[in-house]
Design an enzyme around this catalytic site. Structure first.
Site, PDB file in Angstrom:
ATOM      1  N   ILE A  18       2.905  -7.286   4.562  1.00 17.43           N
ATOM      2  CA  ILE A  18       3.879  -7.482   5.641  1.00 17.43           C
ATOM      3  C   ILE A  18       3.833  -6.395   6.698  1.00 17.43           C
ATOM      4  CG2 ILE A  18       5.487  -8.788   4.215  1.00 17.43           C
ATOM      5  CD1 ILE A  18       7.114  -6.206   3.894  1.00 17.43           C
ATOM      6  N   GLY A  21      -0.061   0.461   8.902  1.00 15.81           N
ATOM      7  CA  GLY A  21       0.070   1.620   9.780  1.00 15.81           C
ATOM      8  C   GLY A  21      -1.185   2.454   9.716  1.00 15.81           C
ATOM      9  N   GLY A  22      -1.156   3.614  10.346  1.00 17.40           N
ATOM     10  CA  GLY A  22      -2.335   4.454  10.381  1.00 17.40           C
ATOM     11  C   GLY A  22      -2.745   4.944   9.010  1.00 17.40           C
ATOM     12  N   MET A  23      -1.781   5.188   8.123  1.00 17.31           N
ATOM     13  CA  MET A  23      -2.088   5.745   6.808  1.00 17.31           C
ATOM     14  C   MET A  23      -1.782   4.796   5.668  1.00 17.31           C
ATOM     15  SD  MET A  23      -0.663   9.642   7.182  1.00 17.31           S
ATOM     16  CE  MET A  23      -0.610   9.797   5.405  1.00 17.31           C
ATOM     17  N   LYS A  41       4.750   0.443  -0.427  1.00 21.70           N
ATOM     18  CA  LYS A  41       3.950   1.154   0.572  1.00 21.70           C
ATOM     19  C   LYS A  41       2.782   1.811  -0.148  1.00 21.70           C
ATOM     20  CE  LYS A  41       6.017   3.321   3.918  1.00 21.70           C
ATOM     21  NZ  LYS A  41       6.774   4.324   4.713  1.00 21.70           N
ATOM     22  N   ASP A 135      14.351  12.226  12.291  1.00 20.31           N
ATOM     23  CA  ASP A 135      13.767  11.184  13.149  1.00 20.31           C
ATOM     24  C   ASP A 135      14.723   9.994  13.263  1.00 20.31           C
ATOM     25  OD1 ASP A 135      11.825  10.134  14.834  1.00 20.31           O
ATOM     26  OD2 ASP A 135      10.751   9.136  13.214  1.00 20.31           O
TER      27      ASP A 135
END
Length: 671
Positions: A18, A21-23, A41, A135
């Site tokens: 779903i 990402g970059g990592m 993840k 963040d």
């Protein structure tokens, strides 16, 4: 990478990918032990062998695993499977606050306060566990389908300490605190600043600082005054305007000192929205701008210094002239050159950092969507030619270009095979914005091959897929295929647009006889309901009334001098509002008048008159009894209850024992 159907630890079954990402990759999975959906993840294999990347991946689990709060996305499990490092976390069905704001333009002040309270509660719990998020932004705040607000992505969170946190990560530039922008000390008050910016965006539909480059936005956080949100939202109550301005003070000392303090004022604003009760400490020296040019240059210097070392040998000698009267500082020409060069370099570095973080930290998606949390741009795309493709092939091709697809209907065609696309709108070669939906018309095959004769009246055909089509388009497609439809039923749906087909009976792909009649189920859209009035009801009655009407209830409390304890002061959304069925209604329940306490003074040894005056000055009442005393003079207080120093409510009564003096002597008379 895990394939669909793969089991992790013999427990988690991979259902679908779903997000990416970059990592990391994010999968939706079924936890067979607890029979619930989870999000997993997984660190990409190319980074798993790199200790630095692996450490960054593990930070998220370490920062959030110890947190357990209804307003924080839960971390369930951490492990390794076949060399793949993974985190198992709560699966949220819903949308980000960023998407919600974009859809609504801006939120009502009451809804904004309700969301802010839930976010603040989650972050308050994190701060109590010595974790600073660092963040906070709308992209990291999820609103679930049941109205719950949850904070996500503790990927750059750090355990709080008394040391300066020198992070290479500055968070999202529109929401970072001034101290983050200048790489200074970061603590819970930095999260308060970022939440203040989020509240600003909720009530105004805009962020306070925008510029052409990220570094310019960062510098604005350091130097520029924030325009009060009430300027853009004329209906904003004075209390909430003050709360936002206090959160976003450039000096941490002038902000709320804890999330608990902020929560107190947010709750108070629901009860007294037009009361100007927010107190912002005076700025030292009456300055409104905290950071000077040196502070601003500190933002640039981190990027400029390395470049200066590389380019020093190539620079012309005259670029390094110093003014004898100002040794140690660059001359105006050099300062200008450094400023321009600094801006360019910092923009490049920030762009790389933000892209990297966006890839790493922006991958937390709702389980119902794999779309990014990045803002929609005005990118134009050349629409590809999907004619001759099947619907699934066209969907894959269009989705890769950030285009959607929908079925416009079915038509007979002697040249296009059954199931393939005849035409499309927009046509191939046209320019369309990202996320545009391409409507396609699908072939039913040759009309001559679909007819029947009396001799084969019992022959069968296959039910076509009309789900997602409008009711009229679906019936037209069925007519074209020679399929008979009968009763149409209507149901509410949160996922299918009103008027479109949810399902058919029989389902698509089913073999039909000539006598089969198809039933269509068509969407009424999301079910809505009118919010009943519960103001003035008891908490128990209010909850039962709202639940009987199909709503979830979030109970908050506040002191009130006018509403009896246990009764509802206010509600949000207001009574009579039409909202989605099952939404969460927030009620504020009275705790009664706020009680103040005072210490009981010592009045023993005073005269009764003096004792009464003293107690009265403390806001206390008194009563007294009398008794004989051989040691205390008549009219003087012997003792008191409660004792001196005891904390009692204002207006309490203190009981005194007052001396009558020595008892009269009895003289025996003899005759």
């Amino acid at each position: 990478m895990f394939e669909k159907g793969t089991y992790i630890e013999g427990r988690y079954e991979i259902l679908d990918q779903i997000g990416t990402g970059g990592m990391s990759l994010v999968y939706k999975a079924l936890d067979h032990t607890l029979n619930r959906n989870v999000a997993i993840k997984v660190l990409k294999s190319e980074f798993a062998q790199d200790p630095q990347f692996l450490a960054k991946f593990q930070v998220e689990a370490q920062a959030a695993a110890g947190l357990n709060h209804p307003n924080i996305v839960n971390i369930y499990d951490v492990g390794q499977e076949r060399g793949e490092n993974y985190i198992v976390m709560e699966c949220i069905e819903g949308i980000t606050l960023k998407t919600y704001i974009e859809k609504k333009g801006r939120l009502s002040w009451k809804e904004s306060v309700s969301i802010a309270i839930q976010v603040a509660k989650g972050i308050e719990d994190a701060h109590h566990h010595q974790v600073v998020h660092r963040d906070i932004k709308p992209q990291n705040i999820m609103i679930s389908t049941d109205g719950k607000v949850k904070v996500t992505d503790f990927g750059i969170a750090r355990a709080a300490s008394t040391d300066t946190i020198n992070s290479d990560v500055m968070g999202s530039v529109h929401y970072i605190s001034p101290e983050q922008a200048r790489n200074g000390f970061v603590d819970g008050k930095s999260d308060i600043y970022s939440l203040g910016i989020v509240m600003y965006e909720m009530v105004t539909g805009r962020v306070p600082f925008t510029a052409d480059t990220p570094v310019a936005v960062a510098v604005a956080h350091l130097q520029d005054d924030i325009v009060e949100p009430g300027v853009y939202a004329s209906d904003l109550p004075v209390a909430l305007n003050g709360i936002i301005m206090k959160c976003t003070q450039k000096s941490p000392d002038r902000r709320y000192q804890s999330m608990s303090d902020l929560l107190t004022d947010l709750k108070k604003s629901l009860v007294n929205p037009n009361e100007n009760f927010v107190v912002i400490p005076a700025s030292e020296g009456a300055k409104t701008i905290l950071y000077n040019t040196d502070d601003v240059n500190a933002v640039r210097a981190r990027a400029v210094s390395s470049m200066m070392e590389e380019d020093r040998a190539e620079e012309d000698e005259e670029e390094y002239d110093y003014d004898d009267d100002d040794k140690g500082f660059l001359n105006p020409r050099m300062e200008k050159a450094m400023t321009i060069m600094g801006i360019v370099v910092v923009v490049l570095i920030l762009a790389i950092v933000l892209f990297f973080l966006g890839s790493v930290l922006g991958i937390f998606k709702s389980c119902g969507s794999s779309s990014d949390d990045t803002e929609v741009t005005s990118e134009t795309i050349t629409v590809p030619d999907v004619s001759g493709m099947t619907y699934d092939e066209a969907k894959e091709a269009l989705n890769e270009l950030n285009l959607g697809i929908s079925k416009a209907g079915y038509e007979y065609s002697d040249t296009v095979a059954e199931g393939d696309i005849i035409s499309q709108d927009p046509a191939s070669g046209e320019q369309a914005e990202a996320n545009t939906t391409v409507s396609v018309t699908i072939s039913n095959g040759s009309e001559s091959s679909s007819g029947t004769t009396d001799s084969d009246s019992t022959s069968s055909t296959t039910m076509i897929d009309v789900t997602g089509m409008s009711e009229d388009a679906a019936k037209t497609a069925l007519d074209a295929k020679g399929i008979t439809y009968g009763t149409t039923t209507y149901e509410y749906s949160d996922t299918v647009e009103a008027g479109n087909v949810i399902s058919t009976d029989p389902a698509s792909g089913t073999a039909l006889s000539s006598s089969t009649t198809v039933t269509l189920t068509v969407s009424r859209g999301a079910k809505t309901a009118s919010v009943p009035s519960v103001t003035g009801l008891t908490k128990k009655k209010a909850k039962s009334t709202l639940k009987d009407a199909g709503f979830s209830v979030d109970v908050q409390t506040a002191y009130s001098d006018t509403v009896e304890s246990g009764y509802v002061i206010s509600q949000s959304p207001t009574a009579g509002s039409t909202v989605e069925y099952g939404s969460t209604i927030t009620i504020v329940v009275s705790q009664g008048a706020e009680v103040s306490y005072t210490p009981v003074p010592n009045v023993a040894g005073n005269s009764l008159a003096t004792a009464k005056t003293t107690l009265s000055n403390y806001g206390l009442n008194c009563t007294y009894t009398e008794e004989y005393s051989d040691t205390v003079e008549s009219g003087v207080v012997i003792s008191q209850s409660p004792e001196s120093g005891t904390e009692v409510e204002d207006g309490s009564t203190v009981t005194l024992v007052v001396s009558l003096g020595p008892a009269a002597s009895t003289v025996e008379v003899t005759q």
